[in-house]
Scaffold this motif. Structure first.
Motif, PDB file in Angstrom:
ATOM      1  N   SER A 119       0.836  -1.203   0.000  1.00 37.26           N
ATOM      2  CA  SER A 119       0.000   0.000   0.000  1.00 37.26           C
ATOM      3  C   SER A 119       0.871   1.253   0.000  1.00 37.26           C
ATOM      4  CB  SER A 119      -0.921   0.000   1.217  1.00 37.26           C
ATOM      5  OG  SER A 119      -1.750   1.129   1.222  1.00 37.26           O
ATOM      6  N   GLN A 120       1.928   1.235   0.798  1.00 41.22           N
ATOM      7  CA  GLN A 120       2.841   2.373   0.842  1.00 41.22           C
ATOM      8  C   GLN A 120       3.524   2.570  -0.513  1.00 41.22           C
ATOM      9  OE1 GLN A 120       5.377   2.664   4.320  1.00 41.22           O
ATOM     10  NE2 GLN A 120       7.044   3.569   3.128  1.00 41.22           N
ATOM     11  N   VAL A 121       3.941   1.486  -1.145  1.00 41.34           N
ATOM     12  CA  VAL A 121       4.598   1.569  -2.452  1.00 41.34           C
ATOM     13  C   VAL A 121       3.643   2.155  -3.500  1.00 41.34           C
ATOM     14  CG1 VAL A 121       5.563   0.215  -4.365  1.00 41.34           C
ATOM     15  CG2 VAL A 121       6.240  -0.299  -2.006  1.00 41.34           C
ATOM     16  N   ILE A 122       2.402   1.693  -3.491  1.00 42.07           N
ATOM     17  CA  ILE A 122       1.398   2.191  -4.444  1.00 42.07           C
ATOM     18  C   ILE A 122       1.183   3.694  -4.260  1.00 42.07           C
ATOM     19  CG2 ILE A 122      -1.049   2.122  -5.044  1.00 42.07           C
ATOM     20  CD1 ILE A 122      -0.962  -0.916  -4.315  1.00 42.07           C
ATOM     21  N   ASP A 123       1.026   4.109  -3.009  1.00 47.52           N
ATOM     22  CA  ASP A 123       0.759   5.520  -2.734  1.00 47.52           C
ATOM     23  C   ASP A 123       1.927   6.399  -3.157  1.00 47.52           C
ATOM     24  OD1 ASP A 123      -1.714   4.895  -1.725  1.00 47.52           O
ATOM     25  OD2 ASP A 123      -1.086   4.923   0.373  1.00 47.52           O
ATOM     26  N   LEU A 124       3.141   5.979  -2.841  1.00 50.07           N
ATOM     27  CA  LEU A 124       4.305   6.794  -3.168  1.00 50.07           C
ATOM     28  C   LEU A 124       4.556   6.845  -4.672  1.00 50.07           C
ATOM     29  CD1 LEU A 124       6.824   5.939  -0.307  1.00 50.07           C
ATOM     30  CD2 LEU A 124       5.382   7.944  -0.570  1.00 50.07           C
ATOM     31  N   LEU A 167       3.894 -12.935 -11.385  1.00 45.33           N
ATOM     32  CA  LEU A 167       2.433 -12.915 -11.512  1.00 45.33           C
ATOM     33  C   LEU A 167       1.776 -12.621 -10.166  1.00 45.33           C
ATOM     34  CD1 LEU A 167       1.892 -16.031 -13.824  1.00 45.33           C
ATOM     35  CD2 LEU A 167       1.736 -13.617 -14.487  1.00 45.33           C
ATOM     36  N   PHE A 168       2.318 -13.227  -9.097  1.00 42.32           N
ATOM     37  CA  PHE A 168       1.772 -13.010  -7.754  1.00 42.32           C
ATOM     38  C   PHE A 168       1.899 -11.548  -7.347  1.00 42.32           C
ATOM     39  CE2 PHE A 168       2.732 -12.442  -3.225  1.00 42.32           C
ATOM     40  CZ  PHE A 168       1.561 -12.912  -2.651  1.00 42.32           C
ATOM     41  N   GLU A 169       3.105 -10.995  -7.465  1.00 45.72           N
ATOM     42  CA  GLU A 169       3.306  -9.620  -7.003  1.00 45.72           C
ATOM     43  C   GLU A 169       2.506  -8.633  -7.842  1.00 45.72           C
ATOM     44  OE1 GLU A 169       6.866  -6.716  -5.415  1.00 45.72           O
ATOM     45  OE2 GLU A 169       7.391  -8.560  -6.482  1.00 45.72           O
ATOM     46  N   ASP A 170       2.436  -8.894  -9.146  1.00 42.62           N
ATOM     47  CA  ASP A 170       1.656  -8.025 -10.022  1.00 42.62           C
ATOM     48  C   ASP A 170       0.182  -8.035  -9.615  1.00 42.62           C
ATOM     49  OD1 ASP A 170       2.164  -6.262 -12.217  1.00 42.62           O
ATOM     50  OD2 ASP A 170       1.028  -7.608 -13.522  1.00 42.62           O
ATOM     51  N   ALA A 171      -0.338  -9.234  -9.292  1.00 43.07           N
ATOM     52  CA  ALA A 171      -1.737  -9.353  -8.866  1.00 43.07           C
ATOM     53  C   ALA A 171      -1.959  -8.686  -7.515  1.00 43.07           C
ATOM     54  CB  ALA A 171      -2.145 -10.820  -8.802  1.00 43.07           C
ATOM     55  N   VAL A 172      -1.005  -8.829  -6.594  1.00 40.03           N
ATOM     56  CA  VAL A 172      -1.134  -8.199  -5.275  1.00 40.03           C
ATOM     57  C   VAL A 172      -1.194  -6.680  -5.416  1.00 40.03           C
ATOM     58  CG1 VAL A 172       0.069  -7.731  -3.094  1.00 40.03           C
ATOM     59  CG2 VAL A 172      -0.109 -10.079  -3.950  1.00 40.03           C
ATOM     60  N   ARG A 202      -2.292  -4.998  -7.964  1.00 40.72           N
ATOM     61  CA  ARG A 202      -3.600  -4.632  -8.537  1.00 40.72           C
ATOM     62  C   ARG A 202      -4.701  -4.738  -7.494  1.00 40.72           C
ATOM     63  NH1 ARG A 202      -2.036  -8.123 -12.624  1.00 40.72           N
ATOM     64  NH2 ARG A 202      -3.651  -9.611 -11.958  1.00 40.72           N
ATOM     65  N   GLU A 203      -4.730  -5.861  -6.777  1.00 33.01           N
ATOM     66  CA  GLU A 203      -5.812  -6.102  -5.811  1.00 33.01           C
ATOM     67  C   GLU A 203      -5.715  -5.176  -4.595  1.00 33.01           C
ATOM     68  OE1 GLU A 203      -8.365  -8.193  -6.174  1.00 33.01           O
ATOM     69  OE2 GLU A 203      -7.669  -8.844  -8.150  1.00 33.01           O
ATOM     70  N   ARG A 204      -4.491  -4.853  -4.200  1.00 38.91           N
ATOM     71  CA  ARG A 204      -4.323  -4.056  -2.972  1.00 38.91           C
ATOM     72  C   ARG A 204      -4.833  -2.632  -3.142  1.00 38.91           C
ATOM     73  NH1 ARG A 204      -5.181  -2.236   0.957  1.00 38.91           N
ATOM     74  NH2 ARG A 204      -3.881  -1.834   2.804  1.00 38.91           N
ATOM     75  N   GLN A 205      -4.953  -2.154  -4.349  1.00 39.11           N
ATOM     76  CA  GLN A 205      -5.465  -0.806  -4.573  1.00 39.11           C
ATOM     77  C   GLN A 205      -6.911  -0.662  -4.108  1.00 39.11           C
ATOM     78  OE1 GLN A 205      -4.302   1.217  -8.319  1.00 39.11           O
ATOM     79  NE2 GLN A 205      -3.347  -0.732  -8.866  1.00 39.11           N
ATOM     80  N   ASP A 206      -7.652  -1.786  -4.083  1.00 37.39           N
ATOM     81  CA  ASP A 206      -9.082  -1.727  -3.764  1.00 37.39           C
ATOM     82  C   ASP A 206      -9.471  -2.434  -2.476  1.00 37.39           C
ATOM     83  OD1 ASP A 206      -9.624  -0.385  -6.220  1.00 37.39           O
ATOM     84  OD2 ASP A 206      -9.531  -2.309  -7.262  1.00 37.39           O
ATOM     85  N   GLN A 207      -8.595  -3.305  -1.974  1.00 40.25           N
ATOM     86  CA  GLN A 207      -9.004  -4.072  -0.798  1.00 40.25           C
ATOM     87  C   GLN A 207      -7.804  -4.566  -0.008  1.00 40.25           C
ATOM     88  OE1 GLN A 207     -10.568  -8.060  -1.701  1.00 40.25           O
ATOM     89  NE2 GLN A 207      -9.855  -7.817  -3.812  1.00 40.25           N
ATOM     90  N   SER A 221      -4.656 -13.391   4.661  1.00 38.10           N
ATOM     91  CA  SER A 221      -3.836 -14.538   4.269  1.00 38.10           C
ATOM     92  C   SER A 221      -4.563 -15.430   3.264  1.00 38.10           C
ATOM     93  CB  SER A 221      -3.439 -15.358   5.502  1.00 38.10           C
ATOM     94  OG  SER A 221      -2.683 -16.485   5.118  1.00 38.10           O
ATOM     95  N   LYS A 222      -5.832 -15.667   3.486  1.00 37.43           N
ATOM     96  CA  LYS A 222      -6.566 -16.540   2.566  1.00 37.43           C
ATOM     97  C   LYS A 222      -6.584 -15.976   1.145  1.00 37.43           C
ATOM     98  CE  LYS A 222     -11.146 -14.600   3.713  1.00 37.43           C
ATOM     99  NZ  LYS A 222     -11.294 -13.886   2.422  1.00 37.43           N
ATOM    100  N   ASP A 223      -6.640 -14.652   1.037  1.00 36.41           N
ATOM    101  CA  ASP A 223      -6.621 -14.013  -0.283  1.00 36.41           C
ATOM    102  C   ASP A 223      -5.246 -14.150  -0.929  1.00 36.41           C
ATOM    103  OD1 ASP A 223      -9.293 -12.949   0.114  1.00 36.41           O
ATOM    104  OD2 ASP A 223      -8.366 -11.496   1.473  1.00 36.41           O
TER     105      ASP A 223
END
Length: 581
Positions: free
Chosen positions: A219-224, A444-449, A451-456, A460-462
């Motif tokens: 989240s911090q990386v996305i914001d910065l 693929l995992f980090e790229d998806a994380v 993308r998904e972290r921007q909205d939610q 761990s299950k996710d």
């Protein structure tokens, strides 16, 4: 100094030593000198700023290296934790003035080529201009640096502490993660499976706090990235890597096209081990063929083994290994509190490096040792450069290391009989599959994380679901779907950095780039070493594409990468043929 532990005395004898205290005092005082700089644009003022930045670079890298290396072998070392916290606080307090000086460098109209003292920094000035485009105000940059101490940096420390201290009972004794993960190479299939099951249980006890760490770091990386005007964290990583999107696209396209060959290998290995649904994750590293590599080596035997093979390539590489061994520059064995994996820390300010291993004496450990020594050899090539030219980027960072692996494996294969070749080929293919297939799943995992972290928020299950999906996309039918690894995000420290995202594709780049280089060395050995060393030196002052061009290689099209991957496909066919007799 205990046997098998490194010595850090070349950095400082201790925290209480006169040397450490003097550097610490100078580190605290140097920001006043930065404040006193005249930052009106003139050649004299630019040279004064550069001189002070050089001194700062040596100080900050030396001081932080000492505490960081201490913590890598004892993550709960309270003295080092306090020392590093103090250094971060001092450095954060100086962020505002450092930002001003960096802006001054990036905005100057002075041509560095016009002065002999600055001419070597032409590329540095170019990057400073580019960085200025993404810089925030002095006040905001200062706040970010100070807040990071209790934000991203703290979350990263939490992941490191939890993964290095978690323990569980395994066959009557307490083991840590490094020990249990090393059992993936055990020749006993029951131990491999039991170790895998124990490893999953260990992750289950720490997964939620580690998930919080990952969420908040990303989240911090996305914001910065957004605040600084980058299109995405990936765009920032590519710019930081001095690498074009065209090169990454070419690499990923070639990898995707190569996956069927790797899946054929996984399925074949699975059948050899008695599995009908593909290879279970716990048998990914199962040793095959001759049990020659079940022999264990002492550190000295491993050193002698590497010196023998490296000397055929270049005497100075072999000499470096001897020097590092004698200087106690390597920390060998796993122990409680020591972080997992292996790394090399280049320390050009003392003209040396330090290597951390979790060495248990297997042939795989020797190959890992060779890998880290490649990083050290890269460090040798840049040690005589000016301090502001010491940093190379992630993609080229893995070039010398994986080239070293190729040197060792090629020598072994040339001396082996069929049974030994089966073991050696499988080991080489398995290692290559990690930096191609598994690295692709991590990308693929980090790229998806991201993308998904921007909205939610991702519990761990996710994260487990995202990891399993990434593994299925990458490994496909090569792995048994009932035995994948949903927690591979927990243990990989590369995910837990605010300043270094997507530290996955550089391994694929380095592995395949070095394979292409090794093919070039085999075809044209005369003069190769000198050109290779010049290329390694150029990695700090040129783009990825320009660095490759020194060797006559074009990395912006899939053709180069496909050619390198075709070599791996040929090894897979050779392995399948040998094991199908």
């Amino acid at each position: 100094m205990q046997e098998g532990k490194w010595s850090l005395d070349a950095l400082y004898p201790s925290y209480e030593s006169a040397e450490y205290q003097a550097d610490l005092a100078r580190f605290e005082a140097i920001f006043a000198d930065f404040e006193a700089l005249d930052i009106t644009d003139s050649i004299e003022n630019i040279k004064a700023a550069i001189k002070l930045l050089e001194e700062y670079t040596v100080l900050v890298r030396r001081l932080f290296a000492y505490s960081s290396l201490q913590l890598s072998t004892d993550t709960s070392d309270q003295v080092s934790l306090k020392a590093q916290a103090k250094l971060r606080k001092i450095n954060a307090a100086g962020t505002a003035i450092l930002t001003k000086v960096s802006q001054f460098i990036g905005a100057t109209q002075i041509d560095p080529a016009s002065d002999p003292d600055l001419a070597d920094y032409d590329f540095y000035f170019q990057e400073a201009k580019q960085e200025n485009q993404h810089r925030l105000s002095d006040e905001v940059e200062a706040v970010i640096a100070r807040m990071n101490m209790s934000a991203g940096a703290a979350w990263s420390q939490l992941q490191s502490l939890l993964t290095s201290t978690v323990e569980h009972d395994f066959k009557g004794r307490s083991v840590n993660l490094s020990e249990i993960r090393n059992l993936a190479y055990d020749p006993d299939p029951e131990i491999r499976k039991a170790a895998y099951e124990t490893e999953l249980v260990m992750y289950d006890t720490i997964k939620e706090p580690v998930a919080f760490a990952l969420n908040n770091i990303k989240s911090q990386v996305i914001d910065l990235a957004d605040l600084r005007g980058y299109e995405s964290p990936l765009a920032k990583t590519l710019e930081d890597s001095r690498m074009s999107q065209a090169t990454l696209d070419a690499l990923l396209e070639a990898i995707k096209e190569s996956l069927p060959a790797f899946r054929k290998y996984f399925k074949h290995k699975g059948k050899l081990l008695g599995h009908d649904q593909g290879l279970p994750f716990y048998d990914l590293f199962a040793p095959m063929g001759s049990q020659e590599n079940s022999k264990t080596y002492t550190p000295e035997e491993a050193k002698n083994y590497l010196v023998k093979h490296f000397s055929k390539f270049s005497p100075d590489l072999a000499d470096m290994v001897e020097t590092m061994y004698q200087a106690q520059a390597i920390d060998y064995f796993p122990r409680k509190g020591k972080r997992g994996g292996a790394f090399c820390s280049n320390l050009p300010f003392i003209d040396s490096s330090r290597i951390m291993l979790n060495f248990e004496g297997s042939l795989s450990d020797i190959v890992t040792f060779a890998h880290e020594l490649g990083h050290a050899y890269h460090g040798v090539q840049i040690a005589d450069l000016k301090p502001l030219n010491w940093s190379y980027t992630m993609p080229v960072a893995e070039t010398a290391s994986t080239f070293n692996e190729a040197l060792i494996m090629e020598s072994l294969l040339s001396e082996a009989d069929d049974q030994e070749k089966i073991s050696l080929l499988e080991s080489q293919i398995s290692d290559t599959a990690q930096i191609i297939v598994d690295i692709y799943s991590r990308f693929l995992f980090e790229d998806a994380v991201f993308r998904e972290r921007q909205d939610q928020f991702l519990f761990s299950k996710d994260l487990e679901a995202i990891m399993l999906d990434a593994q299925k996309q990458s490994y496909g039918e090569g792995l048994d779907p009932d035995y994948l690894h949903p927690y591979m995000w927990v243990c990989k420290s590369h995910y837990y950095s605010t300043g270094l995202s997507y530290y996955n594709f550089p391994y694929a780049f380095g592995g395949l780039f070095s394979r292409g280089l090794y093919a070039l060395y085999q075809a044209q050995p005369d003069g190769f070493v000198a050109k290779y060393k010049n290329m390694l030196k150029a990695t700090t002052t040129q783009s990825v594409e320009d660095t490759a061009a020194i060797m006559g290689l074009d990395v912006t099209t899939p053709a180069f990468w496909t050619q390198a991957l075709d070599q791996v496909a040929a090894l897979i066919d050779q392995f399948i043929a040998l094991t199908s007799k």
